[in-house]
Design a protein around this motif. Structure first.
Motif, mmCIF file in Angstrom:
data_model
loop_
_atom_site.group_PDB
_atom_site.id
_atom_site.type_symbol
_atom_site.label_atom_id
_atom_site.label_comp_id
_atom_site.label_asym_id
_atom_site.label_seq_id
_atom_site.Cartn_x
_atom_site.Cartn_y
_atom_site.Cartn_z
ATOM 1 N N PHE A 255 -0.975 -20.339 -7.396
ATOM 2 C CA PHE A 255 -1.425 -18.952 -7.514
ATOM 3 C C PHE A 255 -0.593 -18.060 -6.606
ATOM 4 O O PHE A 255 -0.292 -18.412 -5.466
ATOM 5 C CB PHE A 255 -2.907 -18.826 -7.145
ATOM 6 N N GLU A 256 -0.236 -16.885 -7.128
ATOM 7 C CA GLU A 256 0.523 -15.920 -6.343
ATOM 8 C C GLU A 256 -0.429 -15.105 -5.467
ATOM 9 O O GLU A 256 -1.432 -14.591 -5.948
ATOM 10 C CB GLU A 256 1.316 -14.979 -7.257
ATOM 11 N N THR A 257 -0.096 -14.995 -4.191
ATOM 12 C CA THR A 257 -0.885 -14.176 -3.271
ATOM 13 C C THR A 257 -0.159 -12.878 -2.916
ATOM 14 O O THR A 257 -0.608 -12.139 -2.051
ATOM 15 C CB THR A 257 -1.192 -14.964 -1.990
ATOM 16 N N VAL A 258 0.967 -12.627 -3.588
ATOM 17 C CA VAL A 258 1.704 -11.371 -3.451
ATOM 18 C C VAL A 258 1.936 -10.838 -4.856
ATOM 19 O O VAL A 258 2.509 -11.529 -5.702
ATOM 20 C CB VAL A 258 3.044 -11.574 -2.724
ATOM 21 N N GLY A 259 1.472 -9.631 -5.120
ATOM 22 C CA GLY A 259 1.608 -9.054 -6.450
ATOM 23 C C GLY A 259 3.027 -8.563 -6.714
ATOM 24 O O GLY A 259 3.748 -8.174 -5.794
ATOM 25 N N ALA A 260 3.423 -8.554 -7.984
ATOM 26 C CA ALA A 260 4.727 -8.039 -8.404
ATOM 27 C C ALA A 260 4.520 -7.208 -9.662
ATOM 28 O O ALA A 260 4.045 -7.722 -10.675
ATOM 29 C CB ALA A 260 5.719 -9.175 -8.663
ATOM 30 N N PHE A 261 4.883 -5.930 -9.604
ATOM 31 C CA PHE A 261 4.604 -5.014 -10.698
ATOM 32 C C PHE A 261 5.855 -4.208 -11.031
ATOM 33 O O PHE A 261 6.680 -3.913 -10.156
ATOM 34 C CB PHE A 261 3.459 -4.068 -10.338
ATOM 35 N N GLU A 262 5.962 -3.839 -12.307
ATOM 36 C CA GLU A 262 7.141 -3.129 -12.813
ATOM 37 C C GLU A 262 6.811 -1.704 -13.238
ATOM 38 O O GLU A 262 7.702 -0.993 -13.700
ATOM 39 C CB GLU A 262 7.719 -3.909 -13.997
ATOM 40 N N ARG A 263 5.560 -1.280 -13.039
ATOM 41 C CA ARG A 263 5.144 0.047 -13.487
ATOM 42 C C ARG A 263 4.818 0.929 -12.286
ATOM 43 O O ARG A 263 4.046 0.533 -11.397
ATOM 44 C CB ARG A 263 3.927 -0.051 -14.401
ATOM 45 N N PRO A 264 5.364 2.153 -12.204
ATOM 46 C CA PRO A 264 5.061 3.048 -11.083
ATOM 47 C C PRO A 264 3.592 3.433 -11.000
ATOM 48 O O PRO A 264 3.058 3.580 -9.897
ATOM 49 C CB PRO A 264 5.945 4.269 -11.360
ATOM 50 N N ASP A 265 2.921 3.616 -12.151
ATOM 51 C CA ASP A 265 1.520 4.014 -12.101
ATOM 52 C C ASP A 265 0.649 2.916 -11.506
ATOM 53 O O ASP A 265 -0.329 3.195 -10.804
ATOM 54 C CB ASP A 265 1.021 4.404 -13.495
ATOM 55 N N VAL A 266 1.001 1.652 -11.750
ATOM 56 C CA VAL A 266 0.238 0.547 -11.180
ATOM 57 C C VAL A 266 0.415 0.497 -9.667
ATOM 58 O O VAL A 266 -0.557 0.379 -8.911
ATOM 59 C CB VAL A 266 0.661 -0.790 -11.825
ATOM 60 N N VAL A 267 1.657 0.607 -9.207
ATOM 61 C CA VAL A 267 1.913 0.566 -7.768
ATOM 62 C C VAL A 267 1.273 1.767 -7.075
ATOM 63 O O VAL A 267 0.716 1.638 -5.975
ATOM 64 C CB VAL A 267 3.431 0.519 -7.506
ATOM 65 N N ALA A 268 1.325 2.927 -7.696
ATOM 66 C CA ALA A 268 0.689 4.113 -7.109
ATOM 67 C C ALA A 268 -0.821 3.909 -6.967
ATOM 68 O O ALA A 268 -1.411 4.292 -5.948
ATOM 69 C CB ALA A 268 0.984 5.348 -7.960
ATOM 70 N N SER A 269 -1.439 3.297 -7.966
ATOM 71 C CA SER A 269 -2.878 3.044 -7.873
ATOM 72 C C SER A 269 -3.202 2.039 -6.770
ATOM 73 O O SER A 269 -4.223 2.167 -6.091
ATOM 74 C CB SER A 269 -3.403 2.540 -9.217
ATOM 75 N N LYS A 270 -2.323 1.052 -6.573
ATOM 76 C CA LYS A 270 -2.527 0.092 -5.486
ATOM 77 C C LYS A 270 -2.413 0.778 -4.129
ATOM 78 O O LYS A 270 -3.189 0.506 -3.206
ATOM 79 C CB LYS A 270 -1.503 -1.045 -5.577
ATOM 80 N N LEU A 271 -1.435 1.665 -3.992
ATOM 81 C CA LEU A 271 -1.271 2.393 -2.738
ATOM 82 C C LEU A 271 -2.487 3.261 -2.435
ATOM 83 O O LEU A 271 -2.918 3.370 -1.279
ATOM 84 C CB LEU A 271 -0.016 3.260 -2.793
ATOM 85 N N LEU A 272 -3.065 3.866 -3.464
ATOM 86 C CA LEU A 272 -4.231 4.720 -3.269
ATOM 87 C C LEU A 272 -5.483 3.918 -2.951
ATOM 88 O O LEU A 272 -6.493 4.495 -2.536
ATOM 89 C CB LEU A 272 -4.469 5.570 -4.525
ATOM 90 N N GLU A 273 -5.441 2.619 -3.134
ATOM 91 C CA GLU A 273 -6.552 1.757 -2.740
ATOM 92 C C GLU A 273 -6.352 1.152 -1.359
ATOM 93 O O GLU A 273 -7.195 0.385 -0.889
ATOM 94 C CB GLU A 273 -6.744 0.642 -3.770
ATOM 95 N N GLY A 274 -5.238 1.460 -0.710
ATOM 96 C CA GLY A 274 -5.010 0.988 0.642
ATOM 97 C C GLY A 274 -4.054 -0.175 0.759
ATOM 98 O O GLY A 274 -3.877 -0.718 1.856
ATOM 99 N N ARG A 275 -3.410 -0.559 -0.321
ATOM 100 C CA ARG A 275 -2.469 -1.662 -0.240
ATOM 101 C C ARG A 275 -1.106 -1.186 0.273
ATOM 102 O O ARG A 275 -0.840 0.011 0.343
ATOM 103 C CB ARG A 275 -2.306 -2.332 -1.608
ATOM 104 N N VAL A 276 -0.252 -2.157 0.578
ATOM 105 C CA VAL A 276 1.090 -1.882 1.064
ATOM 106 C C VAL A 276 2.085 -2.411 0.040
ATOM 107 O O VAL A 276 1.924 -3.531 -0.473
ATOM 108 C CB VAL A 276 1.338 -2.548 2.434
ATOM 109 N N ALA A 277 3.112 -1.613 -0.275
ATOM 110 C CA ALA A 277 4.112 -1.993 -1.274
ATOM 111 C C ALA A 277 5.455 -2.235 -0.598
ATOM 112 O O ALA A 277 5.776 -1.619 0.422
ATOM 113 C CB ALA A 277 4.250 -0.911 -2.343
ATOM 114 N N LEU A 278 6.233 -3.136 -1.191
ATOM 115 C CA LEU A 278 7.571 -3.443 -0.690
ATOM 116 C C LEU A 278 8.566 -3.281 -1.834
ATOM 117 O O LEU A 278 8.489 -3.985 -2.844
ATOM 118 C CB LEU A 278 7.630 -4.863 -0.129
ATOM 119 N N PHE A 279 9.514 -2.342 -1.672
ATOM 120 C CA PHE A 279 10.567 -2.094 -2.650
ATOM 121 C C PHE A 279 11.838 -2.806 -2.194
ATOM 122 O O PHE A 279 12.169 -2.804 -1.004
ATOM 123 C CB PHE A 279 10.846 -0.598 -2.782
#
Length: 521
Positions: A255-279
Motif C-alpha cells: 500500500f502506498e502511504t504517499v499520494g501521487a496525483f496528476e490533476r491540479p484541482d485534486v492537489v489544491a483540494s488536498k492543500l485546502l484540507e491541510g496536507r503538504v504537497a511536493l512538486f
C-alpha cells in the motif's frame, strides 16, 4: 495524536553514499580579462558542444566589449537577440550610460529583462547556465550578469490520460515545475500558500518544491517531510516516484502511504484540507502527505456531481476493490473444499464443465489471471488502437480457445473476466490488488474459506498498523464520529461539510453552514 514514522533511514552510511566525482565546486573565479573568463567556462564545459560563447562589441563605446555564454536549446533565442545583443550594439548607447560603472549601467539602462542580477560566485554561474539562463560577461569586470532567458520546449497543458473526468477541470500537470506551481497558484490565490524550493540529486540537481497552506498544514508533518528529504542521498531524481519510494512509511507494504496525483484541482483540494504537497521538476505527478486508505476510492468528479450519484460511484469502487481480490479465492474455496455450500444445480454445472480439464482449479485460476495481467500490461504499453485490439483479441480468442481445448473450464474464464474488470476500476491500487489476490488464492488453496478469512484478517491488521507521516492509514474509514466520516466511504452534501478533517488540519472551519440557503422559501 501525532506520531513520527518509524522508518529507519540508512542512506547516510558510508557504504550507501553516492560518489561525488564531477560535482565538486569550482575553485576559480572570474578575472578582469574577458578572454580568461571565456576560457574558464570552456574548460568547465569541456567537450560539451552545446555551450555557446558569443563575443560582440559596441562600435561607439569601446569599453563595451562583452560576451554572452549559454547552452544551446535551453534558451529563448528571441529574448537573447532582442533584449541583450541588440540593445548593447545600438549606435546611441553612449548617450545613456556612464562608462565608469559600465556593468551596472548596462543592467539598469540597457538590457531589457525583468530577471537580471549581478553574480560573483562561479558555482552559481555554472548552475544558472545549466538552468537555461544567459551569462553576460564584460571586459574589465570580475563579475557578470545572470539574465533569465529560459525557453526550452515543454509539453502543453492537457487532460491527464490516467484520470479523465466527465465533469470538472480538464487541466493536468506537465513536466515543468514552474508551470505546475502556476496551476496551483491560479486555484489558491492566497498569500498563505507557501513554496519552499530545494535541489535533490547529487548529479542531476533536480529542483523540487514543498507546497502548503500556512495556517492549515500541521507543522509536525511539514517538519517530518523535510527531515526525510534531507536524508535522501542519491545521484539523480528523474521522477517523483524516486522520492515517493524513499520517504514512504512501511517501505515493504504493497500500500502506498504517499499520494501521487496528476490533476491540479485534486492537489489544491488536498492543500485546502491541510496536507503538504511536493512538486518535482520533470514529473507531472505531485506527491501529497499524509495519504490515507480511503483516498484510493475518491475521485475529483465526486465533488462536482450530485452527492447521491457520487456516493453510488464511490461505493462501487469500494465494493469492486473487495471483490477483485476475493472472487477467485472464494470460488476456489467453494468448488474445492466447501461444495456443500453450493446449490446442487450449480455444482452439477461446474462439475460437468470440468470434465476433461487436466489442471486443478487452483492452477487454472493462477494461469488465467497471470495471462490476463500479461494482456493488461501489453495493452498499457502499446499504442492506444493497437493495445485495444490486443486486449479484445487476446480476451476473446484465448479465452474461447482455452475452453474449447479443455485447458480450463468455462467458470474459470468467467471468474477471471469478473476479476479483471473489477481490478481495472481501481487503477490506483492495482499493485496491492494483485498482491493480495495472489495471497488469498494461496490461502484458499490450502485451507479453503478458512484460509481466505485468515488472509483477510492479516491484511486488515496490516492496514491498521501502518501510518502515513504519523497519521493512521485507516483513519476516518472505520468511524463516523462528528465530521470524521463525512468524506470517507461516502460524501456528505456540501452544506453539511462545514469542518475539515481534524487529524491533519489546524483550522477546522471549512465553511459557514449554508443548509438554509438551499431551502425553498
Amino acid at each position: 495524536m501525532y506520531k513520527k514514522g518509524s522508518k529507519k533511514y540508512k542512506m547516510n552510511h558510508p557504504e550507501n553514499s553516492v560518489g561525488q566525482a564531477g560535482t565538486s565546486p569550482q575553485t576559480k573565479n572570474l578575472t578582469a580579462s574577458l578572454e580568461e573568463n571565456i576560457s574558464l567556462f570552456k574548460n568547465i564545459f569541456k567537450d560539451d558542444q552545446t555551450l555557446v560563447t558569443r563575443e560582440f562589441q559596441n562600435k561607439c563605446v569601446k569599453e563595451a566589449k562583452c560576451c554572452i555564454v549559454y547552452i544551446s536549446g535551453m534558451i529563448n533565442t528571441e529574448v537573447v537577440n532582442e533584449n541583450i545583443i541588440q540593445p548593447v550594439l545600438r549606435d546611441n548607447l553612449s548617450e545613456d550610460i556612464d562608462v565608469k560603472n559600465l556593468l551596472e549601467a548596462l543592467m539598469k539602462k540597457v538590457i531589457v529583462s525583468n530577471n537580471v542580477k549581478i553574480e560573483t560566485d562561479i558555482n552559481k554561474m555554472v548552475s544558472s547556465i545549466i538552468s537555461g539562463d544567459t551569462l553576460f560577461i564584460l571586459e574589465g569586470y570580475d563579475k557578470c550578469l545572470v539574465i533569465g532567458s529560459q525557453g526550452w520546449e515543454k509539453r502543453s497543458i492537457m487532460e491527464p490520460e490516467s484520470s479523465k473526468v466527465v465533469r470538472g477541470p480538464r487541466e493536468g500537470f506537465t513536466e515543468s515545475l514552474m508551470v505546475n506551481l502556476s496551476l496551483i497558484r491560479r486555484k489558491i490565490q492566497n498569500p498563505d500558500l507557501k513554496f519552499k524550493f530545494r535541489e535533490m540529486g547529487e548529479r542531476t540537481h533536480t529542483s523540487t518544491c514543498i507546497c502548503y497552506v500556512e495556517g492549515l498544514a500541521i507543522e509536525e508533518v511539514l517538519t517530518e517531510l523535510e527531515q526525510r528529504l534531507n536524508k535522501i542521498k542519491i545521484d539523480g531524481i528523474l521522477d517523483s516516484g524516486y522520492i515517493q519510494e524513499l520517504i514512504k512509511d512501511a517501505p515493504y507494504s504493497p500500500f502506498e502511504t504517499v499520494g501521487a496525483f496528476e490533476r491540479p484541482d485534486v492537489v489544491a483540494s488536498k492543500l485546502l484540507e491541510g496536507r503538504v504537497a511536493l512538486f518535482v521538476d520533470g514529473s507531472p505527478f505531485v506527491l501529497t502527505v499524509p495519504f490515507l486508505g480511503v483516498e484510493n476510492f475518491q475521485a475529483s468528479e465526486d465533488y462536482y456531481n450530485n452527492y447521491i450519484f457520487a456516493n453510488i460511484n464511490r461505493l462501487i469502487r469500494g465494493f469492486t476493490a473487495v471483490t477483485s481480490t476475493t472472487i477467485p479465492a472464494i470460488f476456489l474455496a467453494l468448488v474445492t473444499y466447501h461444495q456443500e455450500m453450493l446449490p446442487t444445480p450449480l455444482l452439477i454445472s461446474i462439475s460437468s464443465s470440468r470434465q476433461g480439464v487436466p489442471f486443478p482449479t487452483s492452477l487454472s485460476l493462477f494461469i488465467m489471471l497471470f495471462i490476463f495481467d500479461i494482456l493488461r500490461e501489453v495493452g498499457t504499453r502499446m499504442p492506444g488502437p493497437v493495445g485495444q485490439a490486443v486486449n479484445i483479441v487476446g480476451t476473446l480468442v484465448l479465452g474461447q480457445a482455452a475452453v474449447q481445448a479443455k485447458l480450463v473450464s468455462a467458470p474459470v474464464i468467467i471468474v477471471t473476466a469478473l476479476t479483471g474488470i473489477t481490478t481495472l476500476i481501481n487503477m490506483n491500487i492495482i499493485g496491492s490488488t494483485i498482491v493480495f489476490r495472489t495471497f488469498y488464492l494461496l490461502g484458499a488453496s490450502f485451507l479453503g474459506i478458512y484460509g481466505v478469512l485468515m488472509c483477510i484478517i492479516v491484511m486488515y491488521l496490516h492496514m491498521m498498523s501502518i501510518r502515513s507521516f504519523g497519521i493512521p492509514y485507516m483513519m476516518n474509514s472505520t468511524r463516523a464520529k462528528n465530521h470524521d466520516g463525512q468524506d470517507a466511504w461516502i460524501r456528505a452534501p456540501w452544506w453539511d461539510m462545514t469542518l475539515r478533517p481534524k487529524i491533519y488540519s489546524k483550522d477546522l472551519t471549512r465553511q459557514v453552514s449554508n443548509k438554509k440557503n438551499g431551502k425553498n422559501k
